[in-house]
Write a protein that holds these residues in place. Structure first.
Motif, PDB file in Angstrom:
ATOM      1  N   ASN A   1      38.784  42.367  22.369  1.00  0.00           N
ATOM      2  CA  ASN A   1      38.634  41.550  23.574  1.00  0.00           C
ATOM      3  C   ASN A   1      39.008  42.316  24.836  1.00  0.00           C
ATOM      4  O   ASN A   1      38.333  42.217  25.859  1.00  0.00           O
ATOM      5  N   LEU A   2      40.094  43.088  24.753  1.00  0.00           N
ATOM      6  CA  LEU A   2      40.510  43.873  25.911  1.00  0.00           C
ATOM      7  C   LEU A   2      39.503  44.982  26.213  1.00  0.00           C
ATOM      8  O   LEU A   2      39.206  45.269  27.375  1.00  0.00           O
ATOM      9  N   PHE A   3      38.948  45.597  25.164  1.00  0.00           N
ATOM     10  CA  PHE A   3      37.950  46.650  25.345  1.00  0.00           C
ATOM     11  C   PHE A   3      36.700  46.090  26.032  1.00  0.00           C
ATOM     12  O   PHE A   3      36.153  46.716  26.944  1.00  0.00           O
ATOM     13  N   LEU A   4      36.251  44.911  25.597  1.00  0.00           N
ATOM     14  CA  LEU A   4      35.085  44.288  26.200  1.00  0.00           C
ATOM     15  C   LEU A   4      35.335  43.987  27.678  1.00  0.00           C
ATOM     16  O   LEU A   4      34.482  44.253  28.530  1.00  0.00           O
ATOM     17  N   LYS A   5      36.520  43.471  27.983  1.00  0.00           N
ATOM     18  CA  LYS A   5      36.835  43.164  29.379  1.00  0.00           C
ATOM     19  C   LYS A   5      36.896  44.445  30.212  1.00  0.00           C
ATOM     20  O   LYS A   5      36.375  44.485  31.333  1.00  0.00           O
ATOM     21  N   SER A   6      37.500  45.500  29.664  1.00  0.00           N
ATOM     22  CA  SER A   6      37.596  46.773  30.381  1.00  0.00           C
ATOM     23  C   SER A   6      36.212  47.367  30.627  1.00  0.00           C
ATOM     24  O   SER A   6      35.940  47.901  31.706  1.00  0.00           O
ATOM     25  N   PHE A   7      35.345  47.261  29.618  1.00  0.00           N
ATOM     26  CA  PHE A   7      33.980  47.774  29.758  1.00  0.00           C
ATOM     27  C   PHE A   7      33.249  47.032  30.874  1.00  0.00           C
ATOM     28  O   PHE A   7      32.569  47.636  31.702  1.00  0.00           O
TER      29      PHE A   7
ATOM     30  N   VAL B   1      33.556  38.956  19.908  1.00  0.00           N
ATOM     31  CA  VAL B   1      33.889  39.975  18.924  1.00  0.00           C
ATOM     32  C   VAL B   1      33.047  39.833  17.653  1.00  0.00           C
ATOM     33  O   VAL B   1      32.661  40.823  17.032  1.00  0.00           O
ATOM     34  N   ALA B   2      32.732  38.621  17.277  1.00  0.00           N
ATOM     35  CA  ALA B   2      31.940  38.406  16.062  1.00  0.00           C
ATOM     36  C   ALA B   2      30.592  39.107  16.146  1.00  0.00           C
ATOM     37  O   ALA B   2      30.078  39.615  15.142  1.00  0.00           O
TER      38      ALA B   2
ATOM     39  N   SER C   1      26.208  43.724  27.431  1.00  0.00           N
ATOM     40  CA  SER C   1      27.459  43.321  28.086  1.00  0.00           C
ATOM     41  C   SER C   1      27.264  42.234  29.131  1.00  0.00           C
ATOM     42  O   SER C   1      28.205  41.523  29.490  1.00  0.00           O
ATOM     43  N   GLN C   2      26.037  42.060  29.650  1.00  0.00           N
ATOM     44  CA  GLN C   2      25.801  41.023  30.657  1.00  0.00           C
ATOM     45  C   GLN C   2      25.776  39.621  30.049  1.00  0.00           C
ATOM     46  O   GLN C   2      25.819  38.622  30.772  1.00  0.00           O
TER      47      GLN C   2
ATOM     48  N   SER D   1      32.314  33.512  35.436  1.00  0.00           N
ATOM     49  CA  SER D   1      32.506  32.917  36.758  1.00  0.00           C
ATOM     50  C   SER D   1      33.020  33.969  37.730  1.00  0.00           C
ATOM     51  O   SER D   1      33.789  34.859  37.327  1.00  0.00           O
ATOM     52  N   PRO D   2      32.630  33.890  39.011  1.00  0.00           N
ATOM     53  CA  PRO D   2      33.117  34.842  40.018  1.00  0.00           C
ATOM     54  C   PRO D   2      34.633  34.777  40.182  1.00  0.00           C
ATOM     55  O   PRO D   2      35.281  35.806  40.417  1.00  0.00           O
ATOM     56  N   ALA D   3      35.220  33.586  40.030  1.00  0.00           N
ATOM     57  CA  ALA D   3      36.669  33.436  40.196  1.00  0.00           C
ATOM     58  C   ALA D   3      37.424  34.192  39.098  1.00  0.00           C
ATOM     59  O   ALA D   3      38.410  34.896  39.369  1.00  0.00           O
ATOM     60  N   TYR D   4      36.956  34.040  37.855  1.00  0.00           N
ATOM     61  CA  TYR D   4      37.600  34.743  36.743  1.00  0.00           C
ATOM     62  C   TYR D   4      37.409  36.249  36.888  1.00  0.00           C
ATOM     63  O   TYR D   4      38.325  37.037  36.618  1.00  0.00           O
ATOM     64  N   PHE D   5      36.228  36.664  37.342  1.00  0.00           N
ATOM     65  CA  PHE D   5      35.962  38.081  37.580  1.00  0.00           C
ATOM     66  C   PHE D   5      36.933  38.647  38.607  1.00  0.00           C
ATOM     67  O   PHE D   5      37.537  39.707  38.400  1.00  0.00           O
ATOM     68  N   SER D   6      37.123  37.940  39.733  1.00  0.00           N
ATOM     69  CA  SER D   6      38.026  38.407  40.787  1.00  0.00           C
ATOM     70  C   SER D   6      39.459  38.523  40.266  1.00  0.00           C
ATOM     71  O   SER D   6      40.174  39.479  40.596  1.00  0.00           O
ATOM     72  N   LYS D   7      39.868  37.567  39.442  1.00  0.00           N
ATOM     73  CA  LYS D   7      41.218  37.584  38.863  1.00  0.00           C
ATOM     74  C   LYS D   7      41.397  38.813  37.970  1.00  0.00           C
ATOM     75  O   LYS D   7      42.396  39.537  38.087  1.00  0.00           O
ATOM     76  N   CYS D   8      40.443  39.064  37.081  1.00  0.00           N
ATOM     77  CA  CYS D   8      40.520  40.210  36.163  1.00  0.00           C
ATOM     78  C   CYS D   8      40.461  41.530  36.925  1.00  0.00           C
ATOM     79  O   CYS D   8      41.191  42.484  36.606  1.00  0.00           O
ATOM     80  N   PHE D   9      39.594  41.592  37.934  1.00  0.00           N
ATOM     81  CA  PHE D   9      39.435  42.804  38.739  1.00  0.00           C
ATOM     82  C   PHE D   9      40.756  43.141  39.433  1.00  0.00           C
ATOM     83  O   PHE D   9      41.198  44.295  39.434  1.00  0.00           O
TER      84      PHE D   9
END
Length: 365
Positions: free
Chosen positions: A307-313, A280-281, A273-274, A340-348
């Motif tokens: 895609n949503l499952f991967l993001k949630s994980f 998905v492929a 996951s890192q 990116s840290p910015a995208y991470f903060s947005k998703c979080f």
């Protein structure tokens, strides 16, 4: 000295009396190998015996068994006596068996394992601590439900319970009681998910009940449904209750194929996951499925797209990293697989209702 548990897979003709005699043969010569047999469990139905032994190492146990009767264990793991007692209820012979010359014990080590997950609906408020009256009532309700159904709490904290049951029926009754009371405690800002599986203490993994705990945990964490059980738990429940079937409107059953796919997927994600380039492929290649097959199966199990499952994980992994307080937000973002840290903060923020920086401040305050 360390304490070990071994597993013997025996033939269909072996009885509890046979196992008791082998145990006596061990006791006669155990001192020659620096061992001390504490007790054993025998499962007549599954034809498995488990010995609990104080020994200098695994090799000493193998030599003792070989010298006494030639029955070498199929697996030996090191265990903690407190954990063994929490799961199995004892670390010595039952009183009745201890008073018998043959020490015949017909007590199986098979257990039903339940994970009760307590998840905050929003991290902005968080799960209330023990000083919060609604949460404390919920916590007490869960504890009482476990006790009333003859369960043993192995571990508990503000986020989860790990419980062991001898009876599948009691585990199901306990889960139903907990969920029936969950709505009454909506002010606690907590959602309750329950995963239930069953198994033996020494399987192919090296940990005590490791495979069963992992399965129950993953059902609680990832499968859609407030109460999720394995196919084996459903079968055992219906065998114990021939005039009843599990209410599928209240309890989700994961079949063996779904369980295998989920475990394969989570094992793969734990290792990969890192990777910020994970798509998905890669899942489809790993699992041997087409994109449409994978999408359809994952939606059915988790109610999430790939895609949503991967993001949630990744978000759940980031939450664990933030709780450890050992990494900066940027380090957590990349370690969890965000590019990116910015995208991470947005998703979080979108998922948990709070920025990771604010959450980190709450953790340290």
């Amino acid at each position: 000295m360390p304490i070990y548990m071994d597993r013997h897979d025996v033939s269909e003709t072996v009885t509890a009396e046979h196992v008791a005699k082998l145990h006596i043969e061990d006791i006669k010569i155990e001192h020659l190998f620096g061992c001390k047999g504490l007790t054993y469990w025998f499962d007549e139905h599954r034809k498995m015996a488990f010995c609990l032994i104080d020994a200098p190492n695994k090799e000493a146990i193998e030599k003792m068994h070989n010298h006494a009767h030639g029955e070498i264990p199929h697996k030996i793991i090191e265990v903690d006596n407190i954990i063994v007692e929490s799961f199995l209820g004892r670390i010595a012979d039952p009183e009745k068996a201890a008073n018998e010359l043959l020490h015949c014990i017909k007590n199986p080590a098979f257990r039903t394992i339940m994970i009760i997950g307590l998840k905050p609906l929003s991290l902005k408020d968080g799960i209330k601590d023990s000083k919060n009256i609604p949460f404390q009532k919920l916590y007490n309700t869960i504890t009482k439900a476990v006790t009333d159904n003859v369960g043993s709490v192995v571990r508990k904290n503000s986020k989860s319970f790990l419980v062991s049951f001898q009876s599948v029926s009691k585990a199901i009754e306990c889960a139903m009681h907990i969920q029936s009371n969950a709505i009454a405690f909506s002010k606690t800002n907590v959602g309750i998910t329950i995963g239930i599986d069953a198994g033996v203490p020494v399987a192919e993994a090296d940990g005590f009940f490791e495979a069963t705990i992992k399965s129950a945990q993953r059902m609680s964490d990832f499968v859609k449904g407030n109460i999720v059980v394995s196919a084996e738990v459903k079968l055992l429940y219906e065998q114990e209750n021939p005039n009843h079937t599990i209410d599928l409107s209240k309890i989700r059953t994961v079949n063996s194929a779904e369980e295998k796919l989920l475990n394969h997927l989570i094992d793969y994600l734990d290792q990969s996951s890192q990777r910020t380039d994970l798509h998905v492929a890669a899942f489809c290649t790993e699992l041997g499925l087409s994109k449409s097959q994978f999408y359809r199966k994952l939606i059915k199990i988790t109610n999430q797209s790939p895609n949503l499952f991967l993001k949630s994980f990744r978000l759940q992994k980031s939450l664990q990293l933030l709780k450890s307080k050992k990494s900066s937000i940027s380090e957590v973002a990349f370690e969890a697989g965000f590019n990116s840290p910015a995208y991470f903060s947005k998703c979080f923020h979108e998922n948990f209702g709070i920025l990771p920086s604010k959450y980190l401040q709450k953790q340290t305050s």
